[in-house]
Design a protein around this motif. Structure first.
Motif, short mmCIF file in Angstrom:
data_model
loop_
_atom_site.label_atom_id
_atom_site.label_comp_id
_atom_site.label_asym_id
_atom_site.label_seq_id
_atom_site.Cartn_x
_atom_site.Cartn_y
_atom_site.Cartn_z
N ASN A 39 0.83 -1.22 0.00
CA ASN A 39 0.00 0.00 0.00
C ASN A 39 0.86 1.26 0.00
O ASN A 39 0.57 2.23 -0.71
CB ASN A 39 -0.92 0.01 1.23
N THR A 40 1.92 1.24 0.80
CA THR A 40 2.82 2.40 0.89
C THR A 40 3.45 2.70 -0.46
O THR A 40 3.48 3.86 -0.90
CB THR A 40 3.92 2.15 1.94
N PHE A 41 3.94 1.66 -1.13
CA PHE A 41 4.59 1.85 -2.42
C PHE A 41 3.56 2.17 -3.51
O PHE A 41 3.87 2.95 -4.43
CB PHE A 41 5.40 0.61 -2.80
N PHE A 42 2.38 1.60 -3.44
CA PHE A 42 1.32 1.89 -4.42
C PHE A 42 0.97 3.37 -4.39
O PHE A 42 0.98 4.05 -5.43
CB PHE A 42 0.08 1.04 -4.12
N GLN A 48 -14.36 0.56 -0.86
CA GLN A 48 -13.77 -0.51 -1.65
C GLN A 48 -12.24 -0.36 -1.64
O GLN A 48 -11.74 0.76 -1.77
CB GLN A 48 -14.28 -0.46 -3.09
N PRO A 49 -11.51 -1.46 -1.52
CA PRO A 49 -10.04 -1.37 -1.38
C PRO A 49 -9.35 -0.60 -2.49
O PRO A 49 -8.54 0.28 -2.23
CB PRO A 49 -9.61 -2.85 -1.37
N GLN A 50 -9.67 -0.92 -3.76
CA GLN A 50 -8.95 -0.29 -4.86
C GLN A 50 -9.25 1.20 -4.96
O GLN A 50 -8.35 2.02 -5.14
CB GLN A 50 -9.29 -1.00 -6.19
N THR A 51 -10.53 1.56 -4.84
CA THR A 51 -10.88 2.98 -4.94
C THR A 51 -10.40 3.76 -3.72
O THR A 51 -10.11 4.95 -3.81
CB THR A 51 -12.40 3.15 -5.10
N ALA A 97 -6.65 7.93 -1.67
CA ALA A 97 -5.45 8.38 -0.95
C ALA A 97 -4.45 8.99 -1.92
O ALA A 97 -3.75 9.96 -1.58
CB ALA A 97 -4.82 7.21 -0.20
N VAL A 98 -4.36 8.43 -3.14
CA VAL A 98 -3.47 8.98 -4.16
C VAL A 98 -3.91 10.39 -4.55
O VAL A 98 -3.09 11.31 -4.65
CB VAL A 98 -3.43 8.07 -5.41
#
Length: 264
Positions: free
Chosen positions: A44-47, A124-127, A132-133
């Protein structure tokens, strides 16, 4: 500052709840590195860090180039883009909880108005990761714009004048003079951006809570340290994870020092 650094290093070799300690050697480090939850936090941190840099650096540089070409209003636009950067990240995250709200959020309102599908962003996890991005890009964009603008103004005008005499148009001057002269600035953004991204916690904690919900999609490395230390009183595990993070940051720092010695 010195005492906590060495004390955390010492505790990383003990099983500790803050009161009782038991020597375990490298077991804490082994346990962290074998933890699926930790590697989820690393992912998650790197994403979030990767896509923040992939979006904010090109976008910020392009905006800086456009502002640099203006005859008036440069200071206004610099201030406009820099305001989010000096805004408290906690306050910004609180605002973004409303921006990303599935029913009352302005983002879904705008998407609906232009005929695009809406989403339950933080459910939802991906969204949630992309939410956060978006927050990270909005918050850091001003820094990229201001630093890029400052460096753009150091490029000698004679280079552009010579290119103009040779028949180069505005885009060619930007492509063959401006971008190559900004390489060292881009390297600075990438290295320093990664160092900051590895320490991401406040905004993801506000958006996703202690466990980085939903399904730990907003769970970062610092979130792992915080949960195991202050949430579970596993100070040995938390200290070991902190020093693993320290080694990651050290690698980027050494890379930055080496890069700064190169002629870019």
């Amino acid at each position: 500052m010195i005492y906590p650094i060495f004390e955390a290093f010492r505790i990383s070799f003990f099983m500790s709840n803050g009161t009782v300690e038991k020597w375990v050697g490298l077991k804490n480090y082994s346990q962290v590195l074998q933890s699926k939850t930790f590697w989820k936090a690393v992912y998650n941190t790197f994403f979030i860090g990767f896509f923040q840099l992939a979006i904010s650096i090109p976008l910020g540089f392009t905006l800086a180039s456009l502002i640099n070409g203006l005859k008036w209003g440069k200071d206004f636009f610099k201030s406009l883009f820099f305001i989010p950067y000096i805004t408290s990240i906690v306050a910004a995250a609180m605002v973004f909880m409303y921006v990303l709200h599935p029913e009352m959020g302005i983002l879904n309102f705008i998407l609906a108005k232009v005929g695009l599908p809406t989403s339950t962003w933080l459910a939802q996890p991906q969204t949630a990761r992309w939410g956060a991005v978006v927050l990270a890009v909005w918050h850091e964009l001003g820094f990229v714009v201001v630093i890029s603008l400052a460096n753009l103004q150091t490029i000698p005008r004679q280079l552009y004048e010579a290119a103009e005499i040779d028949g180069a148009n505005r885009f060619q001057k930007w492509l063959y003079i401006t971008i190559p002269k900004m390489k060292s600035t881009f390297a600075f953004f990438i290295v320093m951006g990664w160092i900051a991204s590895l320490q991401r916690f406040s905004e993801t904690y506000i958006l996703g809570g202690l466990q980085g919900s939903p399904m730990r999609s907003l769970y970062t490395i610092v979130g792992f340290i915080y949960e195991r230390g202050f949430g579970g009183n596993e100070y040995g595990i938390a200290s070991a994870a902190a020093y693993i993070l320290f080694m990651m940051i050290l690698v980027f720092t050494l890379f930055n020092i080496k890069l700064s010695k190169l002629k870019v």
